[in-house]
Write a protein that holds these residues in place. Structure first.
Motif, mmCIF file in Angstrom:
data_model
loop_
_atom_site.group_PDB
_atom_site.id
_atom_site.type_symbol
_atom_site.label_atom_id
_atom_site.label_comp_id
_atom_site.label_asym_id
_atom_site.label_seq_id
_atom_site.Cartn_x
_atom_site.Cartn_y
_atom_site.Cartn_z
ATOM 1 N N MET A 214 0.639 -1.338 -0.062
ATOM 2 C CA MET A 214 0.164 -0.093 -0.199
ATOM 3 C C MET A 214 0.763 1.117 -0.017
ATOM 4 O O MET A 214 0.680 2.186 -0.510
ATOM 5 C CB MET A 214 -0.801 -0.055 1.207
ATOM 6 C CG MET A 214 -2.065 -0.851 1.132
ATOM 7 S SD MET A 214 -3.286 -0.433 -0.605
ATOM 8 C CE MET A 214 -4.630 -1.530 -0.240
ATOM 9 N N LYS A 215 2.025 1.206 0.676
ATOM 10 C CA LYS A 215 2.912 2.458 0.560
ATOM 11 C C LYS A 215 3.359 2.787 -0.616
ATOM 12 O O LYS A 215 3.685 3.809 -0.994
ATOM 13 C CB LYS A 215 4.011 1.979 1.789
ATOM 14 C CG LYS A 215 3.530 2.230 3.177
ATOM 15 C CD LYS A 215 5.035 2.339 4.091
ATOM 16 C CE LYS A 215 4.728 2.513 5.454
ATOM 17 N NZ LYS A 215 5.765 2.221 6.269
ATOM 18 N N ASN A 216 3.510 1.718 -1.519
ATOM 19 C CA ASN A 216 3.941 1.948 -2.881
ATOM 20 C C ASN A 216 2.873 2.353 -3.769
ATOM 21 O O ASN A 216 3.244 2.832 -5.061
ATOM 22 C CB ASN A 216 4.558 0.598 -3.509
ATOM 23 C CG ASN A 216 6.010 0.397 -2.838
ATOM 24 O OD1 ASN A 216 7.013 1.129 -3.338
ATOM 25 N ND2 ASN A 216 6.252 -0.237 -1.801
ATOM 26 N N LEU A 217 1.711 2.162 -3.493
ATOM 27 C CA LEU A 217 0.374 2.337 -4.451
ATOM 28 C C LEU A 217 -0.203 3.682 -4.142
ATOM 29 O O LEU A 217 -1.119 4.037 -4.884
ATOM 30 C CB LEU A 217 -0.366 0.868 -4.443
ATOM 31 C CG LEU A 217 0.249 -0.282 -4.999
ATOM 32 C CD1 LEU A 217 -0.623 -1.311 -5.051
ATOM 33 C CD2 LEU A 217 1.035 -0.046 -6.468
ATOM 34 N N VAL A 218 -0.355 3.990 -2.972
ATOM 35 C CA VAL A 218 -1.517 4.975 -2.418
ATOM 36 C C VAL A 218 -0.676 6.200 -1.607
ATOM 37 O O VAL A 218 0.341 5.732 -1.012
ATOM 38 C CB VAL A 218 -2.570 4.526 -1.583
ATOM 39 C CG1 VAL A 218 -3.147 3.144 -2.467
ATOM 40 C CG2 VAL A 218 -2.057 3.667 -0.326
ATOM 41 N N PRO A 219 -1.444 7.137 -1.519
ATOM 42 C CA PRO A 219 -0.850 8.319 -0.822
ATOM 43 C C PRO A 219 -0.639 8.068 0.784
ATOM 44 O O PRO A 219 -1.408 7.120 1.308
ATOM 45 C CB PRO A 219 -1.752 9.494 -0.875
ATOM 46 C CG PRO A 219 -2.389 9.246 -2.147
ATOM 47 C CD PRO A 219 -2.456 7.750 -2.168
ATOM 48 N N SER A 220 0.304 8.742 1.704
ATOM 49 C CA SER A 220 0.490 8.329 2.717
ATOM 50 C C SER A 220 -0.882 8.414 3.658
ATOM 51 O O SER A 220 -0.895 7.716 5.058
ATOM 52 C CB SER A 220 1.669 9.040 3.210
ATOM 53 O OG SER A 220 1.250 10.547 3.376
ATOM 54 N N ASN A 221 -1.782 9.142 3.367
ATOM 55 C CA ASN A 221 -3.030 9.443 4.181
ATOM 56 C C ASN A 221 -3.995 8.865 3.670
ATOM 57 O O ASN A 221 -5.296 8.996 3.719
ATOM 58 C CB ASN A 221 -3.236 10.851 4.297
ATOM 59 C CG ASN A 221 -3.563 11.807 3.086
ATOM 60 O OD1 ASN A 221 -3.234 11.158 1.930
ATOM 61 N ND2 ASN A 221 -4.192 12.776 2.778
ATOM 62 N N HIS A 222 -4.019 7.775 2.958
ATOM 63 C CA HIS A 222 -4.966 6.928 2.279
ATOM 64 C C HIS A 222 -5.772 5.894 3.203
ATOM 65 O O HIS A 222 -5.242 5.307 3.911
ATOM 66 C CB HIS A 222 -4.444 6.150 1.101
ATOM 67 C CG HIS A 222 -5.461 5.675 0.100
ATOM 68 N ND1 HIS A 222 -6.456 4.548 0.243
ATOM 69 C CD2 HIS A 222 -6.035 6.294 -1.093
ATOM 70 C CE1 HIS A 222 -7.324 4.469 -0.689
ATOM 71 N NE2 HIS A 222 -6.937 5.706 -1.497
ATOM 72 N N LEU A 223 -6.970 5.747 3.091
ATOM 73 C CA LEU A 223 -7.990 4.931 3.983
ATOM 74 C C LEU A 223 -7.468 3.533 4.105
ATOM 75 O O LEU A 223 -7.320 2.644 5.002
ATOM 76 C CB LEU A 223 -9.066 5.017 3.738
ATOM 77 C CG LEU A 223 -10.165 5.999 4.598
ATOM 78 C CD1 LEU A 223 -11.292 6.116 4.032
ATOM 79 C CD2 LEU A 223 -9.963 5.859 5.957
ATOM 80 N N MET A 224 -7.091 2.992 2.707
ATOM 81 C CA MET A 224 -6.433 1.785 2.562
ATOM 82 C C MET A 224 -5.156 1.403 3.357
ATOM 83 O O MET A 224 -4.978 0.455 3.850
ATOM 84 C CB MET A 224 -6.394 1.319 1.308
ATOM 85 C CG MET A 224 -7.755 1.512 0.453
ATOM 86 S SD MET A 224 -9.120 0.202 1.174
ATOM 87 C CE MET A 224 -8.439 -1.233 0.979
ATOM 88 N N LEU A 225 -4.348 2.242 3.316
ATOM 89 C CA LEU A 225 -2.992 2.246 4.136
ATOM 90 C C LEU A 225 -3.385 2.207 5.641
ATOM 91 O O LEU A 225 -2.687 1.455 6.330
ATOM 92 C CB LEU A 225 -2.130 3.425 3.771
ATOM 93 C CG LEU A 225 -0.628 3.380 4.425
ATOM 94 C CD1 LEU A 225 -0.109 1.965 4.325
ATOM 95 C CD2 LEU A 225 0.102 4.599 3.997
#
Length: 679
Positions: A449-460
């Motif tokens: 997830m760190k590689n795919l979405v922003p740092s403030n993303h709900l999935m992360l």
């Protein structure tokens, strides 16, 4: 020639593979070789996809392959070819894993061509038209082409939220199974609408297929970009015969991508556009598309933890589902309705629906197909919620294996599978204290997830929440051995607070997910000896969950049990703890029966309360109850019993619907068809 036929060294399969290998070995980066590669799309599609797949396995050809697949005409030709779907997914996964950003290149190419003003000038316009017309029939067949596209993309066997392209499932004007939806007076009669130009059909077809493929491949943001571009284009079109149907389908696909990516602001805007279109629904929109759209709306509400609305829309989807619905649509409607039933604790209905979805996915798509992996994820969710934890772990492991086989390791769908498997392991290993498997999978989920979405993303944040739970339990185990692990607890607190703040920002205070984060912090503060803070967190969680879910929901019982534990073992409020334990036990017995695993902690807690209060009569009563629970639990584990065993019988859609709507609800009342007001 059949490239999949088995045989020996003289078989067609062997000779075919030999020819492929020879062809690909002869490719390179010289000018003559690049010219040969540029002409590869002249090959039949079944051969072309095999050549591209072999190229994707050779690092020195990946840049060249990237450039070929970025040509919209090449990609569209392959994405329209259903038998190549799985191979195309693997090719994209291979390129993306090598940092060859095909997904973004494709979305940029589509927007550059179709997102600009329609009137282009000079040679660029002529070149574009020439390229497109190579793919289009003559003007005399444009209306036939429109009908063909509608059949294809509404019944596309290989796109998310759509169905099999079997000709028996295609819409016919005289289909008796359509939903009888009445147009409003302001809807223009079809005879007055304009025909759609052939060039426009190409833009729509490419956008629908590319947008769906990208979301299916796990590249949600790129899918959103393509489908948003197409939606804007469709809105600018003058009315034509298929305008309503095309917009409806585009919006439901867009809603799927936005909800899956937790982009709820955009998803709500798309939802509002769909509701506006509902005012104009006519029987020209196939019932299968209506059912699928309602199911996507249910999924949006499910992702937002608004379970009443999710359940209502899934009921509407079930009502709209017809026997003629293609397998993929039937499966998607069934599995979403099953999830909505799970969170409403309607487990009997959920079992019926998810078992039928699993059987259909296995029969129609096979055990290596993405749709089967998707259904297994939902089946694992069901099993975990009905306390069949061991079975849930095994199902999640199979789902992860399917997804990794298709998408590789660095993929959105794979990260979700790792996270869900980690949580299932966490629940399964809670009594043993061995969280190594759970920790391994959650670390992989967070890394992806760190590689795919922003740092403030709900999935992360969701993956970090599971990691925080594990860190807390690992710290507790080490503290029991006399090892100071305050650093782990502080890490856990940081992760929990990150998830809570993001949930407050996205969902607000009064949301089930926010309440869960309060409860998680309450448990952590209890471990950290911050008892007053823990009490406040648990009380917040109980109030929010009770207001949203009712007094007898599983989530309410869970938070009540946690507060009871705090009062019992730390704050010495034994009478308060007693009342809470009894409430938690009552909820568990109502929902799960006498062998539910969570009852152990409540029975042990009550024994401690009564022993401390010297109420030995009640102590002996619950000590005996605990012994009976242990016997019953042991029998169920030994005999692999489940309160909701898998349904092995195949039912028709009409039989499933009949059973679903006539089955007794948890409160013994029947489910009535939901009523919607679109004003």
């Amino acid at each position: 020639m059949n490239s999949s036929a088995p045989g020996n060294s003289n078989s067609p399969k062997f000779l075919y593979d030999l020819a492929l290998d020879s062809l690909v070995r002869g490719l390179g980066t010289t000018v003559p070789s690049l010219e040969r590669i540029h002409r590869l799309p002249e090959l039949p599609r079944n051969i072309l996809i095999d050549v591209y797949e072999m190229m994707s396995k050779r690092d020195f050809l990946k840049d060249t392959l990237l450039e070929e697949l970025c040509r919209l005409e090449v990609f569209t030709r392959l994405v329209r070819y259903s038998p190549a779907r799985s191979k195309l997914l693997r090719i994209v996964a291979s390129l993306m894993a090598s940092k060859k950003m095909l997904a973004s290149r494709l979305s940029e190419a589509y927007i550059a061509r179709y997102g600009q003003d329609w009137e282009l000038n000079g040679d660029l316009e002529e070149e574009r038209k020439a390229e497109e017309m190579m793919q289009l029939p003559s003007a005399a067949r444009q209306d036939d082409r429109a009908r063909e596209l509608l059949r294809d993309y509404v019944a596309d066997d290989e796109s998310p939220g759509t169905s099999s392209s079997s000709s028996t499932c295609r819409r016919q004007d005289s289909d008796p199974n359509k939903v009888p939806l009445q147009p409003e007076p302001n809807v223009m009669p079809l005879t007055n609408l304009q025909d759609l130009p052939a060039e426009e059909l190409q833009a729509i077809d490419t956008g629908l297929r590319m947008g769906s493929f990208l979301s299916e491949a796990g590249w949600m943001q790129e899918s959103i970009s393509v489908l948003s571009c197409l939606n804007a284009r469709l809105k600018r079109l003058p009315p034509h015969k298929y305008w309503l149907e095309m917009r409806y389908d585009c919006l439901q696909r867009l809603l799927y991508a936005e909800s899956s990516h937790c982009n709820f602001k955009l998803a709500h805007r798309t939802y509002e556009e769909l509701i506006e279109l509902n005012r104009s629904l006519t029987d020209s929109v196939p019932a299968q598309l209506v059912a699928l759209t309602y199911s996507q709306i249910s999924a949006m509400y499910f992702a937002r933890n608004e379970y009443v609305n999710s359940h209502m829309w899934s009921g509407l989807a079930m009502r709209s589902l017809k026997a003629s619905a293609p397998p993929r649509i039937a499966i998607d409607v069934l599995r979403q309705a099953a999830k909505a039933c799970v969170v409403k604790r309607d487990f009997a209905r959920a079992n019926l629906l998810i078992c039928q979805a699993v059987r259909r996915a296995r029969q129609h798509f096979g055990v290596n197909h993405q749709k089967y992996g998707d259904v297994l994820m939902d089946y694992g969710f069901f099993l975990l919620n009905v306390d069949s934890v061991f079975q849930s772990v095994n199902v999640y492991k199979e789902a992860l294996a399917v997804r990794r086989g298709i998408f590789g390791n660095m993929n959105f769908h794979v990260a979700i599978a790792h996270e869900d498997l980690s949580y299932a392991y966490y629940v399964h290993e809670y009594s043993t204290g061995d969280f190594s498997c759970a920790q391994d999978h959650v670390d992989k989920a967070v890394t992806i997830m760190k590689n795919l979405v922003p740092s403030n993303h709900l999935m992360l944040a969701s993956a970090k929440r599971v990691k925080a739970l594990l860190l807390e339990e690992i710290a507790l185990d080490k503290m029991a051995d006399g090892i100071d692990e305050e650093d782990l607890l502080l890490q856990s607190e940081q992760l929990h607070n990150f998830a809570l703040l993001l949930s407050l920002e996205v969902f607000g205070e009064v949301n089930v997910q926010t309440a869960k984060h309060y409860g998680n912090l309450g448990r952590l503060y209890q471990t950290m000896n911050r008892f007053e803070e823990a009490e406040r967190m648990h009380q917040k969680a109980i109030k929010i969950k009770t207001d949203l879910l009712g007094a007898f929901d599983y989530e309410v019982g869970l938070s009540i049990g946690h507060l009871a534990s705090l009062y019992n073992y730390q704050m010495k409020k034994y009478r308060d703890a007693e009342k809470l334990y009894l409430r938690s036990i009552d909820i568990s017995l109502r929902l799960f029966g006498h062998s539910y695993s969570g009852l152990e902690y409540d029975y042990l807690g009550l024994c401690h309360v009564y022993e401390t209060l010297h109420d030995f009569e009640k102590y002996l009563q619950y000590a005996h109850t605990l012994e009976n629970w242990q016997i019953l639990r042991g029998q169920n584990i030994t005999q692999n019993k489940s309160s909701y065993p898998a349904i092995e019988e195949d039912y028709t859609i009409e039989e499933v619907k009949s059973k679903f709507f006539n089955m007794s609800a948890p409160n013994s009342s029947k489910v009535s068809p939901p009523q919607l007001e679109f004003n």
